[in-house]
Write a protein that holds these residues in place. Structure first.
Motif, mmCIF file in Angstrom:
data_model
loop_
_atom_site.group_PDB
_atom_site.id
_atom_site.type_symbol
_atom_site.label_atom_id
_atom_site.label_comp_id
_atom_site.label_asym_id
_atom_site.label_seq_id
_atom_site.Cartn_x
_atom_site.Cartn_y
_atom_site.Cartn_z
ATOM 1 N N ASP A 198 44.566 103.456 62.308
ATOM 2 C CA ASP A 198 44.133 104.510 63.224
ATOM 3 C C ASP A 198 43.965 103.935 64.625
ATOM 4 O O ASP A 198 43.293 102.921 64.806
ATOM 5 N N ASP A 199 44.576 104.579 65.623
ATOM 6 C CA ASP A 199 44.369 104.238 67.038
ATOM 7 C C ASP A 199 43.781 105.467 67.730
ATOM 8 O O ASP A 199 44.497 106.408 68.090
ATOM 9 N N GLY A 200 42.472 105.488 67.895
ATOM 10 C CA GLY A 200 41.807 106.596 68.544
ATOM 11 C C GLY A 200 41.548 106.325 70.007
ATOM 12 O O GLY A 200 41.106 105.233 70.381
ATOM 13 N N GLY A 201 41.847 107.289 70.868
ATOM 14 C CA GLY A 201 41.612 107.143 72.297
ATOM 15 C C GLY A 201 42.600 106.238 72.992
ATOM 16 O O GLY A 201 42.270 105.637 74.011
ATOM 17 N N LEU A 202 43.834 106.139 72.464
ATOM 18 C CA LEU A 202 44.838 105.248 73.058
ATOM 19 C C LEU A 202 46.120 106.026 73.346
ATOM 20 O O LEU A 202 46.571 106.837 72.532
ATOM 21 N N SER A 203 46.728 105.756 74.505
ATOM 22 C CA SER A 203 47.930 106.462 74.944
ATOM 23 C C SER A 203 49.144 106.033 74.133
ATOM 24 O O SER A 203 49.262 104.871 73.717
ATOM 25 N N GLY A 204 50.066 106.975 73.976
ATOM 26 C CA GLY A 204 51.326 106.663 73.318
ATOM 27 C C GLY A 204 52.353 106.090 74.263
ATOM 28 O O GLY A 204 53.484 105.841 73.866
ATOM 29 N N GLY A 205 51.968 105.889 75.515
ATOM 30 C CA GLY A 205 52.898 105.332 76.492
ATOM 31 C C GLY A 205 52.966 103.827 76.485
ATOM 32 O O GLY A 205 53.699 103.234 77.266
ATOM 33 N N THR A 206 52.183 103.173 75.628
ATOM 34 C CA THR A 206 52.200 101.713 75.533
ATOM 35 C C THR A 206 52.136 101.299 74.079
ATOM 36 O O THR A 206 51.631 102.044 73.223
ATOM 37 N N LEU A 207 52.651 100.117 73.792
ATOM 38 C CA LEU A 207 52.587 99.571 72.430
ATOM 39 C C LEU A 207 51.377 98.666 72.236
ATOM 40 O O LEU A 207 51.192 98.115 71.152
ATOM 41 N N ARG A 222 53.267 110.521 67.757
ATOM 42 C CA ARG A 222 52.096 109.721 67.369
ATOM 43 C C ARG A 222 52.460 108.232 67.380
ATOM 44 O O ARG A 222 51.629 107.381 67.660
ATOM 45 N N LEU A 223 53.727 107.938 67.080
ATOM 46 C CA LEU A 223 54.178 106.548 67.058
ATOM 47 C C LEU A 223 54.395 106.033 68.470
ATOM 48 O O LEU A 223 53.956 104.949 68.832
ATOM 49 N N THR A 224 55.083 106.813 69.310
ATOM 50 C CA THR A 224 55.293 106.436 70.707
ATOM 51 C C THR A 224 55.747 107.648 71.484
ATOM 52 O O THR A 224 56.335 108.578 70.919
ATOM 53 N N THR A 235 68.588 114.698 67.992
ATOM 54 C CA THR A 235 67.369 115.494 67.849
ATOM 55 C C THR A 235 66.130 114.637 68.122
ATOM 56 O O THR A 235 65.196 115.053 68.820
ATOM 57 N N LEU A 236 66.121 113.432 67.563
ATOM 58 C CA LEU A 236 64.974 112.550 67.747
ATOM 59 C C LEU A 236 64.802 112.173 69.215
ATOM 60 O O LEU A 236 63.696 112.188 69.748
ATOM 61 N N ASN A 237 65.904 111.850 69.886
ATOM 62 C CA ASN A 237 65.820 111.488 71.298
ATOM 63 C C ASN A 237 65.329 112.659 72.150
ATOM 64 O O ASN A 237 64.582 112.471 73.119
ATOM 65 N N MET A 238 65.736 113.876 71.778
ATOM 66 C CA MET A 238 65.264 115.050 72.507
ATOM 67 C C MET A 238 63.758 115.227 72.328
ATOM 68 O O MET A 238 63.033 115.504 73.288
ATOM 69 N N LEU A 239 63.266 115.032 71.099
ATOM 70 C CA LEU A 239 61.831 115.146 70.850
ATOM 71 C C LEU A 239 61.055 114.124 71.666
ATOM 72 O O LEU A 239 60.027 114.427 72.279
ATOM 73 N N LEU A 240 61.541 112.883 71.684
ATOM 74 C CA LEU A 240 60.850 111.838 72.428
ATOM 75 C C LEU A 240 60.939 112.074 73.928
ATOM 76 O O LEU A 240 60.014 111.742 74.674
ATOM 77 N N SER A 241 62.044 112.644 74.400
ATOM 78 C CA SER A 241 62.174 112.950 75.818
ATOM 79 C C SER A 241 61.124 113.960 76.254
ATOM 80 O O SER A 241 60.501 113.825 77.313
ATOM 81 N N PHE A 242 60.908 114.995 75.423
ATOM 82 C CA PHE A 242 59.875 115.979 75.752
ATOM 83 C C PHE A 242 58.480 115.353 75.697
ATOM 84 O O PHE A 242 57.610 115.678 76.509
ATOM 85 N N ALA A 243 58.264 114.464 74.726
ATOM 86 C CA ALA A 243 56.960 113.791 74.641
ATOM 87 C C ALA A 243 56.716 112.939 75.873
ATOM 88 O O ALA A 243 55.614 112.914 76.434
ATOM 89 N N GLN A 244 57.766 112.225 76.324
ATOM 90 C CA GLN A 244 57.631 111.395 77.521
ATOM 91 C C GLN A 244 57.418 112.266 78.753
ATOM 92 O O GLN A 244 56.614 111.945 79.633
#
Length: 552
Positions: free
Chosen positions: A52-61, A88-90, A127-136
């Protein structure tokens, strides 16, 4: 049936609601657990460990639970990673590409329980790249909103958080005066106007035992407690907050907080600082500038000051411990300035030589356009660093710590991003520390910087050693004709026969060793004196390379 080991990973960007008995992370984990249970017929089994990573951005690893999970993946103890949603992963396409590469190398796959796609097909990957593009895109829009909110709030004179300047304490969206510290601030401004020099002000404070008041930040980090540095004093004297204003980038707005310094005193201080800066610039044009002045400390945090000594027409620059420079101590550091500056510049060039690694360190959003443009920008900046532009080095490097075993260079990433012409995310780190593998070798009271492989950090030929090698070859040219013996040659040159014999051995150094001496790349400590000691030079060229050259 083969058992398929499944690890559940959950993440939430903010810590809001995490204190509840059943929060968003629990909901994600429950949904992922139910999905794994539905695949029990395929041998899927949930691992007991919680990631669990609570309170952490998905913009960094840089997330603790994700790092633990990746360590398990690398060890081959996870077959499938189960997430509620891919974001949730990135939320970064660049980071996702790195994760997929890591998963492929370990034979691990991942599943999103709310998004159905098959990454083995081109349509699934699209499809996956499109989902991640919207997340970014969502993350970038959120960052823009935060920046706009900060700018609008500061325009209204609000204090937007961070460590308050000395003399103030935070109070909601404004600042209140701390009387004890405010008295010290007024004293600093008054004494600067009386002395007319930050250096003299710093020395006076040190002589009176006046130190930076100890404070504790909002996060509980201790602040202050040491001597005032010139950089700290300059920062205080220039800070518009003390005039009752709030600065944002290149604009200044009236603040909601009360002023500590009156308008007349503050204006007089800025005028004096500006006059001294103009004079300093005139002197810089006349002589070689010390690129790292005001930024160097030893391993105890004590600053080193820039100084120089003239020998004939040659000006030798150093960074010296203050106590040693002013005669208050016989111990301290005296580091040749050119060697240290060359080491720092080379380390920055090494950082710029790997654009993708640099982008990761800066948490940059890597787009196709940036992937094409970043290498060229890094190359351009490397050329500017090679030209030793003072303004560039001064803006990028904020601190250099000279330790016994290595040099630590602190780089200000927003300044580096500005120099590269890229935009750093709001949530990205402010600084990184670059370690330079170099040790300090004492020669009298002077310290020389030497790389771990034994070579000096700055390749400068030893003129006396070069002359000695040339003399050895000249003597050998005379002797090989056969018309004169060593003893007669020594008498003619005014030296002893034994010394002439030891010097003549330098004529038989290997080509590799000779070239290194001419270029100043021999091992540290190799001098004319060390090479003319009896038995110092082996006739075997390989042995010469081992003893006299730096390890490759």
């Amino acid at each position: 049936m083969k058992q398929v080991r499944c690890a559940i990973y959950t993440r939430k960007s903010s810590d809001e609601g995490l204190e509840q008995s059943f929060n968003s992370l629990d909901a994600q984990r429950e949904a992922c657990g139910a999905y794994i249970l539905s695949q029990a017929s395929e041998g899927w089994t949930a691992l007991p460990d919680i990631y669990d990573d609570g309170g952490l951005s998905g913009g960094t690893l840089e997330r603790p639970a994700l790092k633990r999970l990746l360590a398990e993946v690398a060890a081959g103890r996870v077959d499938i990673i189960v997430v509620y949603k891919v974001d949730r992963l990135t939320r970064s396409l660049f980071d996702f590409a790195k994760l997929v590469e890591t998963f492929d190398a370990a034979g691990t796959s991942f599943v999103s329980v709310t998004q159905s796609f098959n990454t083995t097909t081109s349509m699934g990957r699209l499809t996956l790249n499109m989902l991640l593009s919207f997340a970014q895109f969502e993350r970038e829009v959120t960052a823009e909103r935060i920046r706009d909110k900060i700018a609008a709030s500061k325009a209204r004179g609000m204090w937007m958080g961070g460590t308050p300047p000395l003399g103030y304490a935070p109070n909601d969206r404004t600042l209140t005066i701390v009387d004890e510290h405010a008295t010290l601030i007024r004293h600093l401004f008054a004494r600067y106007l009386a002395l007319g020099s930050v250096r003299l002000l710093q020395e006076e404070l040190a002589g009176q035992g006046i130190t930076v008041p100890a404070r504790v930040s909002i996060a509980g980090k201790p602040l202050g407690g040491g001597s005032f540095t010139r950089g700290q004093l300059y920062g205080i004297l220039k800070n518009v907050i003390y005039r009752g204003q709030i600065g944002h980038k290149d604009k200044v707005y009236p603040g909601l907080h009360p002023a500590i310094i009156d308008e007349e005193t503050f204006s007089a201080t800025q005028a004096m600082l500006a006059d001294h800066l103009q004079g300093h610039r005139g002197r810089v044009n006349a002589t070689e500038t010390s690129l790292l002045a005001g930024k160097i400390v030893d391993d105890r945090g004590e600053p080193l000051i820039a100084t120089h000594a003239c020998k004939g027409k040659v000006r030798h620059r150093y960074y010296v411990s203050r106590a040693l420079h002013h005669g208050g101590s016989d111990t301290g550091l005296r580091v040749p300035a050119r060697e240290l500056e060359s080491l720092v510049t080379e380390r920055l060039a090494t950082l710029l030589a790997d654009p993708l690694r640099l982008a990761t360190a800066m948490s940059l959003t890597v787009t196709p356009h940036l992937l094409n443009a970043l290498p060229a920008r890094c190359t351009t900046l490397s050329v500017e660093l090679g030209e030793r532009r003072p303004s560039l080095v001064a803006s990028v490097v904020t601190r250099v710590e000279v330790g016994a075993g290595e040099i630590g260079v602190t780089v200000h990433l927003p300044a580096l991003a500005a120099a590269l012409g890229v935009e750093q995310p709001v949530a990205g780190p402010d600084t990184i520390v670059l370690a330079c593998a170099a040790r300090l070798t004492r020669s009298g009271r002077t310290l020389r910087l030497v790389h771990d492989n034994g070579v000096l950090t700055r390749a400068v030929a030893d003129k006396s050693l070069v002359r000695l090698v040339a003399q050895a070859r000249r003597w050998w040219q005379v002797l090989r004709v056969g018309e004169i013996a060593v003893a007669e040659l020594a008498r003619r040159e005014g030296v002893t026969a034994s010394y002439a014999t030891r010097v003549l051995r330098l004529a038989f150094l290997s080509p590799a060793v000779t070239e290194a001496i001419l270029a100043g790349r021999q091992r540290a400590g190799v001098t004319g004196g060390s090479l003319t000691v009896e038995g110092a030079i082996s006739p075997d060229w390989k042995a010469q390379a081992t003893a006299l050259l730096a390890a490759s």
